[in-house]
Design an enzyme around this catalytic site. Structure first.
Site, PDB file in Angstrom:
ATOM      1  N   CYS C 131       0.774  -1.099   0.114  1.00  0.00           N
ATOM      2  CA  CYS C 131      -0.047   0.001   0.132  1.00  0.00           C
ATOM      3  C   CYS C 131       0.957   1.307  -0.056  1.00  0.00           C
ATOM      4  O   CYS C 131       1.711   1.273   0.942  1.00  0.00           O
ATOM      5  CB  CYS C 131      -0.887   0.122   1.353  1.00  0.00           C
ATOM      6  SG  CYS C 131      -1.716   1.572   1.322  1.00  0.00           S
ATOM      7  N   ASN C 194      -0.902  -3.791  -6.667  1.00  0.00           N
ATOM      8  CA  ASN C 194      -1.620  -2.721  -5.838  1.00  0.00           C
ATOM      9  C   ASN C 194      -1.361  -1.533  -6.419  1.00  0.00           C
ATOM     10  O   ASN C 194      -1.076  -1.510  -7.705  1.00  0.00           O
ATOM     11  CB  ASN C 194      -0.840  -2.484  -4.519  1.00  0.00           C
ATOM     12  CG  ASN C 194      -1.804  -2.056  -3.228  1.00  0.00           C
ATOM     13  OD1 ASN C 194      -2.560  -1.315  -3.690  1.00  0.00           O
ATOM     14  ND2 ASN C 194      -1.705  -2.834  -2.264  1.00  0.00           N
ATOM     15  N   GLY C 246      -5.463  -4.492 -12.086  1.00  0.00           N
ATOM     16  CA  GLY C 246      -5.036  -3.284 -12.409  1.00  0.00           C
ATOM     17  C   GLY C 246      -5.811  -2.916 -13.374  1.00  0.00           C
ATOM     18  O   GLY C 246      -5.345  -3.361 -14.638  1.00  0.00           O
ATOM     19  N   GLY C 268     -11.430  -4.125  -9.300  1.00  0.00           N
ATOM     20  CA  GLY C 268     -11.486  -2.933  -8.227  1.00  0.00           C
ATOM     21  C   GLY C 268     -12.225  -1.771  -8.998  1.00  0.00           C
ATOM     22  O   GLY C 268     -13.296  -1.605  -9.118  1.00  0.00           O
TER      23      GLY C 268
HETATM   24  C1  LIG Z   1     -10.138   3.038  -2.951  1.00  0.00           C
HETATM   25  C2  LIG Z   1      -9.167   2.066  -2.595  1.00  0.00           C
HETATM   26  C3  LIG Z   1      -8.744   1.370  -1.490  1.00  0.00           C
HETATM   27  C4  LIG Z   1      -7.910   0.330  -1.718  1.00  0.00           C
HETATM   28  N1  LIG Z   1      -7.597  -0.336  -0.697  1.00  0.00           N
HETATM   29  C5  LIG Z   1      -6.860  -1.336  -0.538  1.00  0.00           C
HETATM   30  C6  LIG Z   1      -6.713  -2.246   0.579  1.00  0.00           C
HETATM   31  O1  LIG Z   1      -7.073  -1.874   1.701  1.00  0.00           O
HETATM   32  N2  LIG Z   1      -5.684  -3.145   0.436  1.00  0.00           N
HETATM   33  C7  LIG Z   1      -5.131  -3.394  -0.758  1.00  0.00           C
HETATM   34  O2  LIG Z   1      -4.429  -4.649  -0.687  1.00  0.00           O
HETATM   35  N3  LIG Z   1      -5.379  -2.815  -1.719  1.00  0.00           N
HETATM   36  C8  LIG Z   1      -6.234  -1.715  -1.812  1.00  0.00           C
HETATM   37  N4  LIG Z   1      -6.492  -0.989  -2.732  1.00  0.00           N
HETATM   38  C9  LIG Z   1      -5.720  -1.553  -3.998  1.00  0.00           C
HETATM   39  C10 LIG Z   1      -6.644  -2.418  -5.050  1.00  0.00           C
HETATM   40  O3  LIG Z   1      -7.029  -3.365  -4.456  1.00  0.00           O
HETATM   41  C11 LIG Z   1      -6.242  -2.716  -6.318  1.00  0.00           C
HETATM   42  O4  LIG Z   1      -4.912  -3.425  -6.121  1.00  0.00           O
HETATM   43  C12 LIG Z   1      -6.094  -1.416  -7.103  1.00  0.00           C
HETATM   44  O5  LIG Z   1      -6.982  -0.721  -6.942  1.00  0.00           O
HETATM   45  C13 LIG Z   1      -5.744  -1.918  -8.840  1.00  0.00           C
HETATM   46  O6  LIG Z   1      -6.788  -2.601  -9.328  1.00  0.00           O
HETATM   47  P1  LIG Z   1      -8.085  -1.881 -10.204  1.00  0.00           P
HETATM   48  O7  LIG Z   1      -7.262  -0.982 -11.077  1.00  0.00           O
HETATM   49  O8  LIG Z   1      -8.949  -2.823 -10.595  1.00  0.00           O
HETATM   50  O9  LIG Z   1      -8.701  -0.734  -9.115  1.00  0.00           O
HETATM   51  C14 LIG Z   1      -7.465  -0.041  -2.834  1.00  0.00           C
HETATM   52  C15 LIG Z   1      -7.626   0.765  -4.188  1.00  0.00           C
HETATM   53  C16 LIG Z   1      -8.533   1.855  -4.038  1.00  0.00           C
HETATM   54  C17 LIG Z   1      -8.877   2.387  -5.271  1.00  0.00           C
END
Ligand SMILES: Cc1cc2nc3c(=O)[nH]c(=O)nc-3n(C[C@H](O)[C@H](O)[C@H](O)COP(=O)(O)O)c2cc1C
Ligand SMILES: Cc1cc2nc3c(=O)[nH]c(=O)nc-3n(C[C@H](O)[C@H](O)[C@H](O)COP(=O)(O)OP(=O)(O)OC[C@H]3O[C@@H](n4cnc5c(N)ncnc54)[C@H](O)[C@@H]3O)c2cc1C
Ligand SMILES: Cc1cc2nc3c(=O)[nH]c(=O)nc-3n(C[C@H](O)[C@H](O)[C@H](O)COP(=O)(O)OP(=O)(O)OC[C@H]3O[C@@H](n4cnc5c(N)ncnc54)[C@H](O)[C@@H]3O)c2cc1C
Ligand SMILES: Cc1cc2nc3c(=O)[nH]c(=O)nc-3n(C[C@H](O)[C@H](O)[C@H](O)COP(=O)(O)O)c2cc1C
Ligand code: FES
Ligand code: FES
Lengths: 269, 307, 307, 269
Positions: C131, C194, C246, C268
């Site tokens: 993170c 992440n 991602g 996500g």
């Molecule tokens: C608002 C938000 C909160 C997130 N919180 C976490 C978290 O608590 N733990 C984690 O491992 N990743 C967290 N992520 C990362 C997502 O799990 C993911 O790895 C990242 O958004 C990329 O995927 P996406 O493009 O499909 O969103 C968060 C992402 C966003 C946007």
């Protein structure tokens, strides 16, 4: 506009000459004659090709001359090839009332879409195509279906004997034309340009340089201060007059500026 | 008579703060001059290397479908530093400062290229220690404090009074420390950022990566937030000026990166979107914004988001 | 009777390969169950930490104007691992596997949380070592080979048979090596990636960074090329399966990251664009593409871009 | 729709009650009553507020009750504030022919845009607003300009004495209504809901929870399986019946679920 290369199925392959085939690709694209697409063979390379027909399908005529085009010639109907584009500025018909269309060698492909467009716009025109010998003339229907076509061969094996520029000179001597639109080897284009200048006739010439991005960012294709892929490939007389490198220099893949002779020798490798 | 968008970078005076980014257009003097005419305050050459290199096969650059920018692995083509006499001669006539970008595969190569290039008296030398598209050049240097320090100080030693500007990688784990190391090594300015990543795009019908080199750096709007963060962190860690770039496409983007701490603004991918006219567009939008918001100089705008 | 989009990740059977990404929706069992009903093959809890944390003040998440995705610095809010009995009870009824995501500020914290959480018998434990939005948690671990190895093996020791999946950072200079280190430490799967960065957005009228924490991670379409590259590199370096995520927004994106080497696909930011229905959309588009292109299983599609 | 917060100039501030002010922001936004925007004070926080008027300008009524709203109250005309949105689902008029609009306390703001819309759509309606005491009633014109308004005060200092729900019960006993549209403290909404259920009358209630993203991704605002920011903030009777947490539980900033009492105690801090 296709940004990232998309795979398109080859619906038909038409042999035109011993070294030219026309490939029809199942990809709807609209554009203007003179514009080009980048064709991609994964693991091989990606090169620019003029589109001779836009619409529900697109057509490109490819001359076999090196590694990339040899691989293209191995493709069969139902195989696929990557396409992006169209890119660049095509021929402009603004203000044109009576034109001469000239295609030399595989440059014929770049002007092959013009006759249909000119006819549709009620612009008078005569076409001239040239090749070294009879079998190398191609794309006749694209011209004959819409207007008069004069064919030239270097060896006289068909049509008029001699370079397309001789036919051009004769025509300009007889009649007045608004604009000459041409594509072909640079030596030919240089001759066309000089002829037009001598006859105070506007021309639009489609140039060729080694390309990388096709987008106007890398300047691999630069001639003086013009990007062939974006400002061109079609340049009008006004721009042509300012191109000091035209007919003289081109750039290798490294960006190095060399004489055209050296450039062609490198391409041949 | 000054204009409110006059800028200055490590003593180099700029009529406008928008600088042509390396790798865009900078192949010959003709097109560099055209960029200057279109409003670029300075122009950067395509990175110049030690030996002649062809770079990678095509596809080398294309636009991402998502509209987020470009991906490229051009692979540092270069005629080689000795092979560009004519360009150097013609560049003397350029009406704006010319920044020479250089790269090398070793400190020794960097030094040799730099020494030669310094002889051509460019306004500034940019050290490309951050290209993600070649195994032995670039990013390797720019993500290590020690290597960045070493190459910067070695080059500084041989280029005399010509200002030196290392170009940093957004992939660095701590760009503020890398910037600091460069400053300590004698850098006169910093350039941030080079392309992001690398990334990869696969054509799922071809079942192959699209770039011939497979991976490539990202540029354009998608990377702007990373660029702004990098400039912000550098501004807090160094005293030398920063050339900020990465996705700057309009006047508001320029204001943003200047507020983060940039003294001047690099423009690359915007040229794909708006042509070479991108410079004029950014300049006039920037000027309009400054006027509407009561800023009389770039210097006053610089870094104010930190207050 | 199998369906062509059945998938499996480190022995966990999935009806569909789309998995809810941590931090999206995973605050309570009600909404996790809804994600499952909408087609998620598995769901991941919001990362669970050691002590109760509020996370950062707002703005914590917003959409980038360029349409390139989201930027966020939520700051790992968590009720604390001991404080979630009710959720755990209710999660037992969830019809799809539940992945528990955990984080900590030290190896010791990771171990304590993991041990407790393992007692709740989740289908899998995800280690958030990546993170970018907290000083002492996350990215620090995930960008160092040694730290990744240490935390992975320490946690593996206390969670018995429950599969362990470290979640990696795209900021790592060599993600392939980090993945390898995790594999050697006993990881059963890897999750990549992440959020990217961090990045920063400044509101130029406010003259301030928009996120309260100033910087935040990027997600969504803009980061997909980085995710695909990371999965590609991991696929070439490890044998354990990879959860790729991602920017995966449609069926074609899912095909792309599976061709790069992913065994399953995290979702996500697509939820922002298409609602919780994003899962169903991706699943059916993926299935259609596989059918049209003659793929009878995810396994056969996996990694084929490497051939 | 504004994605990333934009700064908007405050063109006018109208004091409504000792603790409520209406802020007019120079930002053109269109939306539906019940939708909300996120208001951002740099360095302080960002919170959701219902929009009581959309159009060339937008209006929000803010009740001073904590750190964020106190800072809002320090703002003057010509100052600026960050805005993004509008977000969420507003009130729906589909199939509604005769409605009751209820606003309690600062919840009055969320329904203040309804009378105009209902009137324009030729839907019959009566409005009820309530507050503890006379000075705390506000936004009368938004209601009276378009229809009948019944005002209630807990202490009887103005209008009807007692809770808005008593007025509601009386009306439902007398006449048949299609739909009750309400916003106010959760205790009030719970009462409205029960009253409607007892009278077999549909309702649409605008709920409130602590919010982070406002986009439906973080689930900070979750009630059972519904996201107040995206599925709501307005929920109809069908959905309300399934919300086991309504009137009972809410989540703190950490995501921890607690009883409403504890939630309010935390908000008070
Ligand atoms: C608002 C938000 C909160 C997130 N919180 C976490 C978290 O608590 N733990 C984690 O491992 N990743 C967290 N992520 C990362 C997502 O799990 C993911 O790895 C990242 O958004 C990329 O995927 P996406 O493009 O499909 O969103 C968060 C992402 C966003 C946007
Ligand atoms: C805008 C534009 C449009 C084009 N349209 C077409 C088209 O429609 N059809 C087509 O076949 N090609 C076209 N080309 C050329 C094409 O892109 C390739 O460069 C060409 O096909 C050679 O590819 P190759 O890899 O097979 O050969 P290479 O390996 O690159 O070259 C080997 C051979 O090609 C000859 N050759 C290459 N380039 C030139 C040149 N510029 N002038 C003279 N000889 C040359 C060499 O002399 C040698 O015989 C176009 C180029 C541009 C810039
Ligand atoms: C969809 C939506 C629309 C909203 N619209 C408006 C609006 O139009 N006008 C407006 O003033 N506010 C509105 N709110 C509430 C607003 O977003 C803030 O939460 C509120 O203004 C408190 O902010 P604060 O930081 O000043 O107070 P905080 O520090 O958050 O809270 C302190 C005080 O607020 C009281 N309080 C806070 N929340 C609640 C609650 N849920 N129920 C009862 N008391 C509470 C506490 O009891 C205490 O008195 C809305 C909220 C949501 C979710
Ligand atoms: C096609 C292309 C070629 C590039 N070549 C170079 C280069 O030779 N040297 C260099 O330092 N940076 C190079 N870059 C990086 C740019 O100079 C710039 O740092 C990056 O693109 C971010 O800015 P932008 O978003 O404005 O494009 C190149 C980028 C692209 C897209
Ligand atoms: S090929 Fe890149 S600019 Fe023309
Ligand atoms: S506030 Fe984030 S989902 Fe509602």
């Amino acid at each position: 506009m296709i940004k990232a290369p998309e795979f398109a199925k080859i619906s038909r392959i038409v042999p035109e000459t011993p070294t030219v085939k026309t490939f029809y690709l199942e990809k709807e694209l609209n554009g203007i004659p003179g514009q080009f697409v980048m064709l991609w063979l994964p693991g091989v390379d990606e090169k620019p090709f003029s589109v001779s027909q836009f619409g529900k399908q697109i057509a490109v005529s490819i001359q076999k001359k090196g590694k990339f085009t040899e691989k293209c010639f191995e493709l069969k109907e139902c195989d696929s090839i990557g396409v992006r584009g169209p890119f660049g500025k095509g021929f402009s018909i603004a203000g044109v009332k009576k034109a001469i269309v000239i295609g030399g060698g595989c440059g014929t492909a770049a002007v092959a879409g013009l006759p249909k467009m000119l006819k549709e716009q009620n612009i008078k025109f005569v076409s001239i195509t040239g090749a070294r010998t009879k079998e190398e003339l191609f794309s006749q229907k694209n011209f004959q279906n819409f207007g008069e076509l004069i064919e030239c061969t270097d060896d006289g094996s068909f049509g008029k004997k001699g370079f397309v520029t001789e036919a051009l000179k004769e025509m300009l001597a007889k009649e007045k034309f608004d604009c000459v639109m041409a594509c072909g080897p640079e030596a030919m284009l240089l001759n066309v340009f000089k002829t037009c200048e001598a006859n105070s006739t506007q021309c639009q010439l489609s140039l060729e340089r080694f390309m990388k991005c096709g987008l106007g960012v890398c300047a691999q294709c630069v001639i003086d201060d013009q990007l062939v892929c974006k400002d061109g490939p079609v340049f009008n007389s006004e721009k042509m007059r300012k191109l000091s490198e035209f007919g003289k220099f081109a750039r290798l893949k490294s960006g190095e500026k060399v004489e055209l002779k050296e450039y062609y020798a490198w391409r041949q490798k | 008579m000054g204009n409110i968008i006059n800028a200055s970078l490590a003593g180099v005076e700029l009529k406008t703060p928008t600088i042509l980014a390396s790798g865009f257009l900078g192949v010959n003097s003709g097109i560099l001059k055209r960029a200057a005419e279109c409003g670029a305050g300075a122009v950067t050459t395509k990175s110049i290397g030690f030996e002649k290199r062809d770079g990678h096969n095509n596809p080398t650059v294309f636009e991402l479908e998502a509209g987020t920018g470009l991906i490229n692995a051009v692979g540092l083509p270069t005629p080689g530093f000795r092979n560009m006499e004519e360009e150097w001669l013609e560049l003397k006539e350029c009406k704006v400062p010319v920044i020479a970008s250089i790269f090398g595969a070793s400190v020794q190569e960097f030094v040799e290229v730099a020494e030669f290039v310094a002889g051509k008296k460019p306004a500034m030398i940019e050290l490309n220690i951050s290209c993600p598209n070649s195994k032995s050049h670039g990013q390797l240097f720019g993500t290590s404090k020690e290597a960045s320090f070493e190459v910067t100080s070695a080059v500084k030693n041989v280029i005399g009074k010509i200002p030196l500007m290392p170009k940093l990688s957004p992939q660095a784990l701590n760009i503020a420390e890398i910037g600091k190391a460069c400053e300590e090594a004698g850098a006169d300015a910093l350039c941030a950022i080079n392309t992001l990543g690398p990334g990869m795009v696969i054509n799922i019908e071809a079942r192959k990566p699209v770039l011939h080199y497979k991976t490539g750096g990202l540029s354009g709007p998608a990377i702007k937030p990373i660029a702004v963060r990098c400039v912000w962190q550098l501004f807090e860690s160094v005293k030398i000026p920063i050339l900020g770039l990465g996705g700057i496409t309009n006047g508001r983007d320029a204001v943003e990166i200047i507020q983060a701490g940039a003294s001047a603004v690099g423009v690359g991918t915007a040229i794909h979107y708006n042509g070479i006219e991108a410079f004029g567009k950014i300049n006039s939008e920037l000027e309009d914004w400054m006027q509407a918001n009561g800023f009389s100089s770039i210097e006053k705008l610089r870094g104010i988001a930190h207050d």
